[in-house]
Design an enzyme around this catalytic site. Structure first.
Site, short mmCIF file in Angstrom:
data_model
loop_
_atom_site.label_atom_id
_atom_site.label_comp_id
_atom_site.label_asym_id
_atom_site.label_seq_id
_atom_site.Cartn_x
_atom_site.Cartn_y
_atom_site.Cartn_z
N GLN A 18 0.83 -1.20 0.00
CA GLN A 18 0.00 0.00 0.00
C GLN A 18 0.87 1.25 0.00
OE1 GLN A 18 -3.88 -0.02 2.15
NE2 GLN A 18 -3.01 -1.77 3.22
N SER A 98 4.64 -6.34 2.52
CA SER A 98 3.32 -6.33 3.13
C SER A 98 2.28 -6.95 2.19
CB SER A 98 2.95 -4.90 3.55
OG SER A 98 1.78 -4.88 4.32
N LEU A 99 1.30 -6.18 1.73
CA LEU A 99 0.33 -6.69 0.76
C LEU A 99 1.02 -7.34 -0.43
CD1 LEU A 99 -1.14 -5.66 -2.17
CD2 LEU A 99 -2.43 -7.04 -0.54
N ARG A 123 -9.00 -8.86 4.09
CA ARG A 123 -7.88 -8.46 4.95
C ARG A 123 -7.92 -6.96 5.21
NH1 ARG A 123 -2.44 -6.60 3.73
NH2 ARG A 123 -0.85 -7.37 5.19
N HIS A 207 0.59 -3.64 10.82
CA HIS A 207 1.72 -4.42 11.34
C HIS A 207 2.08 -4.15 12.79
CE1 HIS A 207 2.26 -5.97 7.33
NE2 HIS A 207 2.35 -4.73 6.87
N GLN A 256 2.27 -11.93 9.79
CA GLN A 256 2.70 -10.70 9.12
C GLN A 256 1.84 -9.51 9.52
OE1 GLN A 256 1.16 -9.09 5.73
NE2 GLN A 256 2.88 -9.59 4.41
#
Length: 321
Positions: A18, A98-99, A123, A207, A256
């Site tokens: 993102q 991440s994503l 998510r 996170h 994660q």
């Protein structure tokens, strides 16, 4: 033409998270059949016109995390498919920020694309619902080492949550948590000598420990998803490791969500595995910039626009960087 089955040992593909979204992203590829088919497939899975959202917005809708995540995943998958269609070599490793880890797993064959699109939309929703609007915050701290940022967070918490959550590059660490604790950490970081502290425009503090309820929901949701071993090894954010079975992949994706993204270590690990060049597969070139700070000798390319794509493809065909 490069053989589609070639495994290019020094090459790795990486996928952004993102923050890389923008209105008009992948506009250079609007006439490419494989790109349009990818967005159509994703839109059918989601029940709305995803391509139109990325091209026309409005921006605030694209920036909603439950829409940003499927948009970025689809963009990465579309560019990967185009790369393979154009004869680009298969990399030896994949990783994502991440994503982007989900995008890597789709492109490596571990997650079915339509299921993954719906999964990351959920998510994003879980993340949004875990923290009330305005109650969380994130900020990028520039010019302090990792340990110093962690100390600042520990001192600023005062019973609330503020964690170092993205170790992006030397001297660039993102923090996240309760807004008031993040505000205290921002001031403390400035007092500790940070060159710059930049608040981030986000809808959820990713996170950090505040994401644990979202992680629990994600764990249940992942049990509904078909997961197989990837055909290309994927390095995971949370432990900078490679999973040997599908259960491990599910566990790493759950972990994660409420643990730091160890990006700097991930890039160093790729280099240790023999990678000499990386290709950022997605809109923008955020990771390309980070990688130069992590390891200056690592050649980087990105696919975010047509000229960059053609350059990266040519370099790959020549075996150069």
């Amino acid at each position: 033409m490069v053989d589609h089955q070639t495994r290019n040992a020094p090459l790795a593909f990486i996928f952004p998270g993102q923050g890389s979204q923008s209105l008009g992203m992948l506009g250079d590829w609007s006439g490419e059949k494989v790109v349009q088919e990818s967005f159509q497939e994703a839109g059918d899975a989601l029940g709305y016109d995803l391509w139109r959202l990325t091209q026309e917005g409005p921006q605030e809708d694209l920036d909603r995390t439950d829409r940003t995540q499927p948009a970025l995943l689809t963009a990465g998958v579309a560019l990967w498919r185009l790369w393979r269609e154009r004869g680009g070599p298969e990399p030896a490793f994949m990783a994502g920020h991440s994503l982007g880890e989900y995008t890597a797993l789709v492109c490596a064959g571990a997650l079915p694309f339509p299921e993954a699109v719906r999964l990351v939309a959920d998510r994003g929703r879980y993340m949004q619902e875990a923290v009330a609007a305005g109650a969380g915050a994130m900020a990028a701290v520039l010019g302090l080492d990792d340990d110093a940022v962690c100390r600042v967070c520990a001192e600023a918490a005062q019973g609330e949550v503020v964690d170092a959550v993205n170790f992006n590059a030397p001297g660039q660490v993102v923090i996240a948590g309760n807004k008031s604790a993040v505000d205290r950490a921002v001031e403390a970081a400035r007092g500790a000598g940070a060159k710059k502290v930049v608040p981030l425009a986000v809808s959820a503090p990713s996170h950090c420990a505040l994401m644990r309820p979202a992680a629990q929901r994600l764990a249940e949701r992942l049990l509904e998803i078909t997961v197989t071993l990837p055909v290309i090894p994927v390095i995971h954010n949370v432990d900078v490791g490679i999973c040997a079975d599908p259960a491990c992949i599910r566990d790493r994706l759950v972990e994660q969500l409420a643990n730091p993204v160890r990006w700097s270590e991930t890039v160093q690990d790729l280099v240790a595995r023999g990678v000499t060049r990386v290709v950022e597969c997605g809109p923008g070139k955020v990771l390309t910039g980070l990688n130069r700070r992590i390891h200056r000798d690592l050649a980087s390319a990105h696919l975010g626009d047509r000229a960059a794509f053609e350059k990266a493809l040519q370099e790959a065909a020549e075996g150069g960087a």
